[in-house]
Design a protein around this motif. Structure first.
Motif, PDB file in Angstrom:
ATOM      1  N   GLY A  21       0.774  -1.230   0.000  1.00 52.29           N
ATOM      2  CA  GLY A  21       0.000   0.000   0.000  1.00 52.29           C
ATOM      3  C   GLY A  21       0.806   1.282   0.000  1.00 52.29           C
ATOM      4  O   GLY A  21       0.230   2.367   0.127  1.00 52.29           O
ATOM      5  N   ASP A  22       2.125   1.200  -0.153  1.00 50.25           N
ATOM      6  CA  ASP A  22       2.965   2.391  -0.183  1.00 50.25           C
ATOM      7  C   ASP A  22       2.666   3.182  -1.462  1.00 50.25           C
ATOM      8  O   ASP A  22       2.964   2.727  -2.567  1.00 50.25           O
ATOM      9  N   GLU A  23       2.049   4.361  -1.307  1.00 56.03           N
ATOM     10  CA  GLU A  23       1.582   5.128  -2.461  1.00 56.03           C
ATOM     11  C   GLU A  23       2.694   5.550  -3.423  1.00 56.03           C
ATOM     12  O   GLU A  23       2.525   5.434  -4.633  1.00 56.03           O
ATOM     13  N   ILE A  26       3.516   2.533  -5.431  1.00 57.19           N
ATOM     14  CA  ILE A  26       2.473   2.228  -6.407  1.00 57.19           C
ATOM     15  C   ILE A  26       2.621   3.132  -7.626  1.00 57.19           C
ATOM     16  O   ILE A  26       2.554   2.667  -8.772  1.00 57.19           O
ATOM     17  N   ALA A  27       2.850   4.417  -7.395  1.00 50.78           N
ATOM     18  CA  ALA A  27       3.023   5.362  -8.508  1.00 50.78           C
ATOM     19  C   ALA A  27       4.246   4.994  -9.339  1.00 50.78           C
ATOM     20  O   ALA A  27       4.189   5.009 -10.585  1.00 50.78           O
TER      21      ALA A  27
END
Length: 185
Positions: A21-23, A26-27
């Motif tokens: 879930g590390d944004e 993810i990006a």
């Protein structure tokens, strides 16, 4: 967070961070995977618009469902499977749209199931063709584009396009015949 190069798939550490879930991860994952997914979509889909749409859909699935990926090392095959499914779905939708609508005849449930199975069988056989043959076949026979247009869009001479189309049709016939219980020609 690991860096992503344009020539390689993102590393397992980046995938694992994105799965948790590390944004920023993810990006980075989405931007790192996109060129690979786009190349695959352009090789598999019949038109550039379908390829763009399939790649976009795959990116949305990646963003939404990265946490469901079981193994970080399976990212490439997972993404390719998503793109393949999306390209096939689009090809089926096009073929369904081009079928004439029968007003008085309503097929039985059995006929409907058999027709769907046949569509799936043909779509799978088309998907198994080499990319160059698949594109020509879909553009010419599924989408009904004129031969000159297909040749121009693919950057081929008309003769080269016809040759690829002939090879694709022959391979498709042989594949369908084999899976229908017959011997290849």
């Amino acid at each position: 967070m690991a860096s992503v190069t344009r020539s390689s798939w993102p590393g397992k550490q980046l995938v694992a961070a994105a799965q948790s879930g590390d944004e920023p991860s993810i990006a980075a994952l989405v931007s790192g995977v996109h060129p690979h997914v786009q190349r695959f979509a352009f090789a598999l889909c019949a038109s550039s618009q379908d390829a763009e749409d399939a790649a976009q859909e795959a990116m949305i699935v990646l963003f939404r469902k990265i946490g469901t990926l079981r193994a970080a090392g399976a990212l490439a095959s997972w993404m390719f499977q998503i793109v393949r499914h999306e390209c096939l779905r689009r090809a089926r939708a096009i073929s369904i749209q081009q079928e004439p609508i029968a007003e008085a005849v309503t097929p039985s449930t059995e006929d409907d199931v058999l027709a769907r199975l046949e569509i799936e069988r043909v779509a799978a056989a088309i998907a198994s063709l080499p990319a160059d043959q698949r594109r020509v076949l879909i553009m010419r026979d599924v989408q009904g584009m004129p031969g000159r247009t297909v040749a121009k869009l693919l950057g081929l001479s008309t003769a080269a396009m016809k040759s690829r189309l002939h090879r694709a049709r022959a391979a498709l016939r042989a594949d369908l015949k084999i899976h229908n219980g017959g011997a290849p020609e």
